[in-house]
Design an enzyme around this catalytic site. Structure first.
Site, PDB file in Angstrom:
ATOM      1  N   GLU A  25       2.138   1.859  -3.394  1.00  0.00           N
ATOM      2  CA  GLU A  25       1.069   2.432  -4.229  1.00  0.00           C
ATOM      3  C   GLU A  25       1.029   3.962  -4.079  1.00  0.00           C
ATOM      4  O   GLU A  25       1.006   4.698  -5.059  1.00  0.00           O
ATOM      5  CB  GLU A  25      -0.271   1.814  -3.807  1.00  0.00           C
ATOM      6  CG  GLU A  25      -1.497   2.447  -4.429  1.00  0.00           C
ATOM      7  CD  GLU A  25      -2.549   2.816  -3.403  1.00  0.00           C
ATOM      8  OE1 GLU A  25      -2.788   4.030  -3.205  1.00  0.00           O
ATOM      9  OE2 GLU A  25      -3.149   1.904  -2.783  1.00  0.00           O
ATOM     10  N   GLU A  48      -4.124   8.210   7.508  1.00  0.00           N
ATOM     11  CA  GLU A  48      -5.107   7.303   6.923  1.00  0.00           C
ATOM     12  C   GLU A  48      -5.427   6.202   7.947  1.00  0.00           C
ATOM     13  O   GLU A  48      -6.588   5.843   8.159  1.00  0.00           O
ATOM     14  CB  GLU A  48      -4.543   6.701   5.625  1.00  0.00           C
ATOM     15  CG  GLU A  48      -5.574   5.942   4.808  1.00  0.00           C
ATOM     16  CD  GLU A  48      -4.998   5.383   3.493  1.00  0.00           C
ATOM     17  OE1 GLU A  48      -3.821   5.633   3.178  1.00  0.00           O
ATOM     18  OE2 GLU A  48      -5.757   4.685   2.797  1.00  0.00           O
ATOM     19  N   HIS A  79       0.827  -1.203   0.000  1.00  0.00           N
ATOM     20  CA  HIS A  79       0.000   0.000   0.000  1.00  0.00           C
ATOM     21  C   HIS A  79       0.863   1.256   0.000  1.00  0.00           C
ATOM     22  O   HIS A  79       0.580   2.244  -0.688  1.00  0.00           O
ATOM     23  CB  HIS A  79      -0.930  -0.038   1.223  1.00  0.00           C
ATOM     24  CG  HIS A  79      -1.674   1.235   1.466  1.00  0.00           C
ATOM     25  ND1 HIS A  79      -1.279   2.157   2.408  1.00  0.00           N
ATOM     26  CD2 HIS A  79      -2.774   1.757   0.865  1.00  0.00           C
ATOM     27  CE1 HIS A  79      -2.112   3.174   2.392  1.00  0.00           C
ATOM     28  NE2 HIS A  79      -3.027   2.964   1.468  1.00  0.00           N
TER      29      HIS A  79
END
Lengths: 423, 432
Positions: B73, B146, B70
């Site tokens: 990404e 996040e 992640h």
């Protein structure tokens, strides 16, 4: 795509004839003046109407009936559009060409039953359904605080202008819920059926005459004539901007900043404002995203959106715990720079591209198409092609002059803390 | 180029595998359509569940910090020129984003202008990593927010905890994002190692749908990738886990300021015990069970609603290599009674033939409706690639072939004895 509007007195039928979809979509809008005391009742009503009717006694019966009609999809939404409360009830089902003859009409009958034949006896809604919805709704209202982003937005708007229409809670109020009975709910239901403004949209590969007759025969609405109200909310009085903080047990701060739009013309509200917002916080290319998130690593989410009819822009972000004021100072500088004319031509062009892409995106969904025609009906805004042309002609000076009319009303911070704050 | 008719829905898809190994699937709109949007999805078979592997050019199995797929990404959006992918796509009002799952990482672009430039750029930025010590540190701050945002959502905390308590070895025991500590331990070098191992054409796919011409898409892709000079690499070695059937922890209770109890349950089952070996068909049956036994037409749902046992609940099967887990998530109003009713119900699951037949009709309709939406078809094709590494072109036939005899066999093979329960509550005394 051919569009026809027919005024039938009690309501309007809008037919959007297109072969773009294998489905037929029908959406019925009911709307009335936005009164705070009606919001909760209206939500309650949508929920209970989706549970069944006199023809479909339980949610199981209703769901099975929907499935038998080749998965007709029925849904309901409630929202506030400026000074209006607006309820949309819709159905989407495959065109008979892909199912069997009569399937669409039977689907309409089902929607018709949910709206006009509710489970009512002795002037009151069914007790069991009423209690089910009551308990579910009560839990939702009580759990509001668990969704911190939404909770912060609600509290931020209430801190901005309590009791003003702009801060009405779309989800409703627990104290209003407690006043609802199965009898007064039915009274309110009758009020809606008899007094609301009604617009019916049909989109798909349909025959104009045929569909008009079908709708006319099935939807026997006889609303009283009434005067439309103005959707646009009177702008808030300009006051000194304020900071309100609240504490909650959470891992991050939730920031809400409301911006007043002072004395915008209709043109400014519909055109330069959209571009201003795209530049400020409309997406990943916006100033909020690049300054607050990418350069200063203070947030994962940060954006702004205009509530045009409320004369407001709302900035929202999830900010590193304890660092909200740092973010606020960055945002204040961005707003100041925009008002003093520091806007790159490049940003203006990107904002226009963003907007024209959004226009071309409308035909990708029947509901988006219907929505764009509904806004023309409700607000008298320009049609899509006019919008495109006018938006492309907006100048940087026009955006700057909008920027000068924008001022912070309230900074609201829902501060994350390790302890259970008072909530 | 291979041309495949999707049966019974008037839709054609095109498939090509390039010399460098990239698989391309194209699903164009019908010629007469006036829609202008296109949808690009460029993905790699590398996700959060792939955390131990032999790095390219090395020989030793190596473990990496949780959440690195992640993190990678996020970092792909930065380029050496300083212009981020976000900035590039904004120029044409296009949308760019990326998603990391346990099995894949996908980069998506949606727009209605500048298709050629936007596709070229997608293929380029995903193949041109640019990581620095500074931009890695900056990203740690963003991703930590996040994670903090997720940790403020009680449902997410319940899901995170049940995953930890269900799986001993499988990486599904940790969130896709990783943990705050693992995120902070990721280095620039780790990122390059993971990138070099998994981001090459033979481990990737490109799915394109909407207002596009198949020949043009193939040409742009070949031209761009030739310029980038990418090589196939077919010897990726990833660690496989044999997840034990037994759950790690049967019960856990967490105290959080919630207004209703949040429940998460998982029932681990051995894939080998199911009567269907074909994954596609087995998944259809399992999803059918979820819909029929727990959907809006089920008596169970009607009962728990009318008795005010839960406010909201969700049921699904999770596919974790040798294990299939039945998952339940619920906002519970009366936890002891709900759990008891659920247990009774699971012990006696039944499906009537007429209900099965009705829902088959619904599913066939949905397949037809889906073809109206280019984004939905692209998503469905990508899901197939993620789950099965190939596109399933005969869903309608597969659905029509479903039958009550096989259904009963599948129902019989369900075993709800390996269970983990997580309860998030405000007051440990209120319901017990």
């Amino acid at each position: 795509m051919d569009y026809v509007k027919k005024e039938l007195g009690a309501y309007n039928i809008h037919i959007i004839k297109t072969k773009l979809y294998k489905t037929i979509t029908v959406k019925i809008f009911f709307r009335e003046e936005s009164l705070k005391e009606n919001i909760t009742k209206r939500n309650f009503l949508s929920r209970i109407m989706m549970l069944g009717s006199n023809d479909y006694k339980s949610k199981v019966d209703l769901t099975k009936a929907e499935q038998d009609l080749y998965a007709v999809n029925i849904s309901g939404t409630n929202r506030r559009i400026g000074n209006y409360l607006d309820t949309g009830l819709s159905l989407k089902v495959l065109n008979d060409k892909y199912t069997e003859k009569g399937n669409f009409e039977k689907s309409l009958d089902l929607l018709n039953s949910l709206i006009f034949n509710p489970k009512v006896t002795n002037e009151s809604f069914d007790e069991e359904d009423f209690n089910t919805v009551y308990e579910e709704y009560k839990t939702d209202l009580n759990s509001l605080v668990e969704d911190k982003m939404t909770y912060a937005l609600i509290k931020g708007l209430e801190a901005t202008a309590p009791n003003n229409v702009i801060s009405y809670r779309g989800i409703g109020y627990i104290e209003d819920l407690e006043k609802i009975t199965k009898e007064n709910l039915y009274t309110y239901y009758n009020h809606i059926i008899k007094h609301d403004f009604v617009d019916i949209f049909v989109l798909g590969d349909v025959d104009e005459e045929e569909i008009t007759n079908v709708i006319r025969n099935k939807f026997k609405i006889n609303t009283y004539k009434k005067q439309p109200i103005k959707a646009l909310v009177t702008p808030l009085k300009i006051t000194k901007s304020k900071i309100v903080k609240e504490n909650i047990k959470a891992e991050q701060d939730n920031l809400v900043i409301t911006l007043n739009l002072n004395n915008l013309t209709d043109y400014e509200r519909n055109y330069p404002l959209s571009l201003y917002n795209a530049i400020l916080g409309g997406g990943t290319e916006s100033l909020l995203f690049s300054e607050v998130r990418e350069k200063n690593s203070l947030a994962y989410t940060i954006s702004s959106s205009p509530n045009k009819l409320d004369n407001l822009i709302i900035i929202r972000g999830g900010i590193t715990k304890g660092k909200s004021m740092e973010a606020v100072n960055i945002i204040k500088k961005i707003l100041k720079d925009l008002a003093s004319g520091k806007i790159d031509d490049d940003k203006v062009n990107k904002a226009k591209e963003y907007y024209t892409s959004a226009i071309d995106d409308i035909i990708e969904s029947p509901f988006q198409i219907i929505e764009s025609y509904y806004m023309i009906e409700l607000l008298g805004v320009d049609d899509i092609e006019t919008k495109r042309k006018k938006m492309l002609k907006v100048t940087k000076d026009e955006i700057i002059s909008v920027a000068k009319k924008i001022k912070i009303n309230t900074v609201y911070i829902l501060e994350g803390s390790d302890n259970n704050g008072e909530n | 180029m291979e041309k495949i008719e999707l049966k019974n829905v008037d839709k054609t898809i095109y498939r090509e595998v390039l010399d460098n190994g990239l698989e391309i699937i194209i699903i164009p709109n019908e010629k007469i359509s006036k829609k202008k949007n296109y949808y690009l999805n460029y993905g790699t078979y590398y996700g959060a569940a792939i955390n131990e592997f032999i790095p390219k050019g090395k020989t030793k199995m190596t473990s990496f910090p949780k959440g690195i797929a992640h993190f990678l990404e996020h970092k792909m959006f930065e380029t050496e020129s300083g212009e981020t992918a976000f900035e590039f796509y904004a120029k044409s009002g296009s949308y760019v984003n990326a998603f990391t799952s346990y099995k894949t990482t996908c980069y998506v672009v949606t727009g209605n202008k500048k298709l050629k430039e936007n596709l070229e750029y997608l293929l380029t930025f995903v193949n041109r990593p640019y990581f620095t010590k500074e931009n890695v540190i900056k990203e740690q701050g963003i991703i930590s927010e996040e994670a903090a945002m997720n940790d403020d959502i009680p449902d997410y905390v319940a899901f995170k905890t049940i995953s930890k308590n269900l799986y001993k070895l499988s990486p599904y025991n940790t969130p896709i994002l990783g943990t705050i500590d693992s995120i902070k331990s990721i280095t620039k070098e780790d990122l390059y190692t993971c990138y070099n191992t998994f981001y090459h054409p033979s481990n990737m796919f490109l799915v394109v749908g909407g207002a596009v011409d198949p020949d043009e898409i193939i040409k742009i892709t070949i031209d761009t990738l030739t310029r980038l000079n990418l090589e196939p690499d077919n010897c990726i070695k990833v660690k496989h886990y044999k997840e034990p059937l037994k759950v790690v922890k049967e019960y856990e209770e967490l105290m959080l300021p919630v207004k209703t109890d949040k429940l998460a349950l998982g029932f681990k089952m051995d894939r080998a015990n199911f009567p269907i070996k074909n994954k596609v068909i087995l998944n259809l049956y399992l999803n059918m069970i979820t819909s029929l036994c727990f959907g809006a037409s089920s008596n169970f749902r009607e009962m728990i609603r009318k008795r005010h046992l839960v406010n909201r609940s969700g049921y699904y099967f999770q596919d974790v290599d040798n294990i299939i887990t039945f998952m339940v998530e619920a906002d519970s109003l009366n936890t002891p009674v709900y759990l008891k009713e659920l247990e009774n119900y699971l012990a006696n699951l039944k499906i009537e033939e007429e209900d099965l037949e009705r829902l088959k009709k619904v599913w066939v309709s949905s397949e037809v409706i889906k073809t109206d939406y280019a984004d939905s078809i692209v998503d469905a094709v990508v899901d197939d690639l993620i789950n099965y590494h190939k596109v399933i072109t005969n869903y309608i036939d597969l659905i029509k072939n479903m039958n009550i005899t096989t259904m009963n066999k599948v129902l019989k093979s369900l075993d709800f004895s390996n269970k983990a329960v997580v309860k998030i509550t405000n007051n440990s005394l209120q319901n017990d």
